[in-house]
Design an enzyme around this catalytic site. Structure first.
Site, PDB file in Angstrom:
ATOM      1  N   ASP A 120     -26.248   2.834  38.389  1.00  0.00           N
ATOM      2  CA  ASP A 120     -27.143   4.719  39.445  1.00  0.00           C
ATOM      3  C   ASP A 120     -28.609   3.975  39.483  1.00  0.00           C
ATOM      4  OD1 ASP A 120     -27.011   7.611  39.638  1.00  0.00           O
ATOM      5  OD2 ASP A 120     -28.699   7.338  38.668  1.00  0.00           O
ATOM      6  N   ILE A 121     -28.170   4.788  40.792  1.00  0.00           N
ATOM      7  CA  ILE A 121     -29.976   4.387  41.422  1.00  0.00           C
ATOM      8  C   ILE A 121     -31.022   5.485  41.158  1.00  0.00           C
ATOM      9  CG2 ILE A 121     -31.931   4.907  44.051  1.00  0.00           C
ATOM     10  CD1 ILE A 121     -28.643   4.142  45.307  1.00  0.00           C
ATOM     11  N   ASN A 161     -33.472  11.499  48.479  1.00  0.00           N
ATOM     12  CA  ASN A 161     -32.545  11.798  49.178  1.00  0.00           C
ATOM     13  C   ASN A 161     -33.615  13.709  50.061  1.00  0.00           C
ATOM     14  OD1 ASN A 161     -30.388  11.421  50.762  1.00  0.00           O
ATOM     15  ND2 ASN A 161     -28.962  13.345  49.734  1.00  0.00           N
ATOM     16  N   GLU A 207     -24.355   8.402  44.402  1.00  0.00           N
ATOM     17  CA  GLU A 207     -25.273   7.297  44.267  1.00  0.00           C
ATOM     18  C   GLU A 207     -25.357   6.206  43.387  1.00  0.00           C
ATOM     19  OE1 GLU A 207     -27.364  10.070  41.840  1.00  0.00           O
ATOM     20  OE2 GLU A 207     -25.869  10.420  43.715  1.00  0.00           O
ATOM     21  N   ASP A 211     -28.664   7.368  53.324  1.00  0.00           N
ATOM     22  CA  ASP A 211     -27.927   6.545  53.319  1.00  0.00           C
ATOM     23  C   ASP A 211     -28.332   5.315  53.430  1.00  0.00           C
ATOM     24  OD1 ASP A 211     -26.555   9.238  53.368  1.00  0.00           O
ATOM     25  OD2 ASP A 211     -26.112   9.075  55.679  1.00  0.00           O
TER      26      ASP A 211
END
Length: 303
Positions: free
Chosen positions: A170-171, A178, A214, A187
């Site tokens: 996971d980011i 974002n 993500e 993106d």
């Protein structure tokens, strides 16, 4: 009446005379004239033959007329008919041969065209299959292909009794990233992270896919928990080298990852969904402990 006595040639000269008119008839038959032209020439030669024989008769020579006329007629008219029949057959045979060659060429062209179309369809189907299995944004495998590939590897490793590892990634704080940098930057971040993970993998038959949003997932065949730690650490190093700024992150000035690892030998008592769940539990623990770290499921169980 002072006329000379009638004389005749020797027999050999008679034969030569008749043979000469026969050859004349053959030459006439071989000429490519129309039937009317051939008839006219035959009539002229016949009159000429009769005239010569008559003049020689007046001079006292008895020359064979009827045999010469017969061979001239047979050779010029009958043989001509044979020639015409042969030519007609040759023309028909040539036309048939040309038709056969045209059909063969058309068949060859059709086969080549069918082959070309088949190859084009195979390429198109392959591209469609790739598009169906790829995530359009990150250009790595999508969730659909991950599910299919996991099923295949699960059955293979169950039969081989070898380890299979799942890594969920996971980011960290991606929603904040974002919102702050915009969706286009988000993106681009997803694409760069996905490609960095993909390029960091060196395990045969491994797979990296976009799991959703993500989140990413990795399948590592023939890899145990300890070995997977080295791989995930290399991925962390690769992400750090990207140095993607993230001002709203609480753990770093750059984009970081949280990872959860679960490894097991597939068996009848364990489902592939259980292994994914264990990796998700480990990821949850990594995020709960402050993010930007790697947690294994065995660490979760130990706690």
């Amino acid at each position: 009446n002072d006329r000379p006595f009638i004389r005749s040639w020797s027999e050999i000269w008679d034969y030569l005379w008749i043979l000469g008119w026969g050859i004349t008839g053959l030459r006439l038959a071989a000429c490519p004239y129309s039937p009317c032209q051939n008839l006219g020439r035959w009539l002229g030669l016949s009159l000429g033959l009769g005239g010569i024989c008559y003049l020689l008769f007046l001079a006292g020579f008895w020359i064979p007329f009827v045999p010469s006329l017969l061979v001239l007629t047979l050779n010029s008219l009958v043989v001509k008919s044979c020639y015409e029949y042969q030519r007609k057959n040759q023309v028909i045979a040539a036309a048939k041969q040309l038709q056969i060659e045209m059909l063969e060429n058309a068949n060859t062209q059709l086969e080549n065209r069918v082959l070309e179309r088949t190859l084009e369809l195979e390429v198109a189907n392959k591209k469609l299959e790739e598009l169906a299995n790829l995530d359009g944004l990150t250009h790595i495998a999508n969730r659909r292909y991950f599910d299919q590939y996991l099923t295949i590897q699960w059955e293979v490793k169950k039969a081989q009794k070898q380890a299979l590892t799942i890594v969920l990634i996971d980011i960290d704080y991606f929603k904040s990233y974002n919102d702050y940098y915009g969706h286009q930057a988000g993106d681009d971040c997803l694409y760069r992270v996905a490609q960095a993970i993909f390029n960091a993998l060196a395990i045969p038959d491994s797979l990296v896919a976009r799991y959703g949003g993500e989140e990413f997932v990795i399948i590592l065949p023939d890899t145990n928990e300890a070995e997977s730690l080295g791989i995930t650490e290399a991925i962390q190093t690769s992400i750090r080298s990207l140095k993607i700024p993230h001002e709203l992150s609480d753990v770093s000035d750059y984009i970081t990852l949280s990872m959860g690892i679960a490894s097991a030998i597939p068996s009848a008592n364990l489902k592939k969904e259980d292994l994914v769940y264990q990796a998700d539990m480990a990821l949850y623990q990594a995020k709960h402990q402050g993010r930007n770290q790697i947690i294994t499921y065995s660490q979760v169980v130990a706690r």
